[in-house]
Design a protein around this motif. Structure first.
Motif, mmCIF file in Angstrom:
data_model
loop_
_atom_site.group_PDB
_atom_site.id
_atom_site.type_symbol
_atom_site.label_atom_id
_atom_site.label_comp_id
_atom_site.label_asym_id
_atom_site.label_seq_id
_atom_site.Cartn_x
_atom_site.Cartn_y
_atom_site.Cartn_z
ATOM 1 N N GLU A 31 9.252 62.720 -9.526
ATOM 2 C CA GLU A 31 10.377 62.474 -10.431
ATOM 3 C C GLU A 31 11.230 61.320 -9.909
ATOM 4 N N ALA A 32 11.460 61.297 -8.608
ATOM 5 C CA ALA A 32 12.259 60.225 -8.016
ATOM 6 C C ALA A 32 11.563 58.874 -8.170
ATOM 7 N N GLU A 33 10.249 58.853 -7.945
ATOM 8 C CA GLU A 33 9.481 57.608 -8.101
ATOM 9 C C GLU A 33 9.511 57.128 -9.549
ATOM 10 N N ALA A 34 9.378 58.051 -10.503
ATOM 11 C CA ALA A 34 9.416 57.679 -11.919
ATOM 12 C C ALA A 34 10.781 57.115 -12.298
ATOM 13 N N ALA A 35 11.840 57.728 -11.787
ATOM 14 C CA ALA A 35 13.190 57.239 -12.069
ATOM 15 C C ALA A 35 13.387 55.850 -11.464
ATOM 16 N N LYS A 36 12.832 55.651 -10.285
ATOM 17 C CA LYS A 36 12.931 54.342 -9.633
ATOM 18 C C LYS A 36 12.241 53.272 -10.475
ATOM 19 N N GLN A 37 11.067 53.598 -11.007
ATOM 20 C CA GLN A 37 10.338 52.645 -11.850
ATOM 21 C C GLN A 37 11.086 52.353 -13.145
ATOM 22 N N ARG A 38 11.733 53.375 -13.713
ATOM 23 C CA ARG A 38 12.529 53.166 -14.936
ATOM 24 C C ARG A 38 13.703 52.239 -14.676
ATOM 25 N N ARG A 39 14.169 52.192 -13.444
ATOM 26 C CA ARG A 39 15.292 51.323 -13.091
ATOM 27 C C ARG A 39 14.826 49.988 -12.516
ATOM 28 N N GLY A 40 13.597 49.633 -12.799
ATOM 29 C CA GLY A 40 13.086 48.331 -12.385
ATOM 30 C C GLY A 40 12.558 48.294 -10.965
ATOM 31 N N GLY A 41 12.311 49.436 -10.364
ATOM 32 C CA GLY A 41 11.771 49.480 -9.015
ATOM 33 C C GLY A 41 12.791 49.228 -7.934
ATOM 34 N N THR A 42 14.070 49.229 -8.286
ATOM 35 C CA THR A 42 15.099 49.007 -7.274
ATOM 36 C C THR A 42 15.590 50.339 -6.724
ATOM 37 N N GLY A 43 16.157 50.288 -5.541
ATOM 38 C CA GLY A 43 16.681 51.488 -4.909
ATOM 39 C C GLY A 43 15.707 52.017 -3.868
ATOM 40 N N ARG A 44 16.137 53.066 -3.194
ATOM 41 C CA ARG A 44 15.266 53.689 -2.193
ATOM 42 C C ARG A 44 15.346 55.192 -2.326
ATOM 43 N N ILE A 45 14.294 55.849 -1.915
ATOM 44 C CA ILE A 45 14.233 57.302 -2.013
ATOM 45 C C ILE A 45 14.413 57.876 -0.613
ATOM 46 N N VAL A 46 15.333 58.817 -0.499
ATOM 47 C CA VAL A 46 15.654 59.447 0.771
ATOM 48 C C VAL A 46 15.441 60.945 0.623
ATOM 49 N N VAL A 47 14.823 61.568 1.627
ATOM 50 C CA VAL A 47 14.623 63.015 1.614
ATOM 51 C C VAL A 47 15.873 63.670 2.197
ATOM 52 N N VAL A 48 16.418 64.650 1.456
ATOM 53 C CA VAL A 48 17.632 65.332 1.883
ATOM 54 C C VAL A 48 17.350 66.825 1.955
ATOM 55 N N ASN A 49 17.666 67.435 3.093
ATOM 56 C CA ASN A 49 17.549 68.883 3.245
ATOM 57 C C ASN A 49 18.920 69.495 3.122
ATOM 58 N N ARG A 50 19.017 70.485 2.272
ATOM 59 C CA ARG A 50 20.301 71.171 2.100
ATOM 60 C C ARG A 50 20.196 72.566 2.630
#
Length: 52
Positions: free
Chosen positions: A33-52
């Motif tokens: 889902e994060a990768e798909a959202a990144k692609q929808r935004r033109g491939g910009t940004g970075r994905i970080v894993v967060v543990n809660r």
């Protein structure tokens, strides 16, 4: 009869946060889902894993 109310175990939840260049962050349940959202935004940004 004893109770089982002590020793609380915290459950760790992993989320994938897409951090955009403007500093905004959006959380997603799966990396796909994060990768798909990144692609929808033109491939910009970075994905970080967060543990809660």
């Amino acid at each position: 009869m004893g109770c089982n109310c002590g020793g609380r175990s915290r459950r760790t939840v992993t989320v994938y946060r897409l951090v955009l260049p403007n500093g905004a962050g959006h959380d997603y349940v799966t990396r796909q889902e994060a990768e798909a959202a990144k692609q929808r935004r033109g491939g910009t940004g970075r994905i970080v894993v967060v543990n809660r």
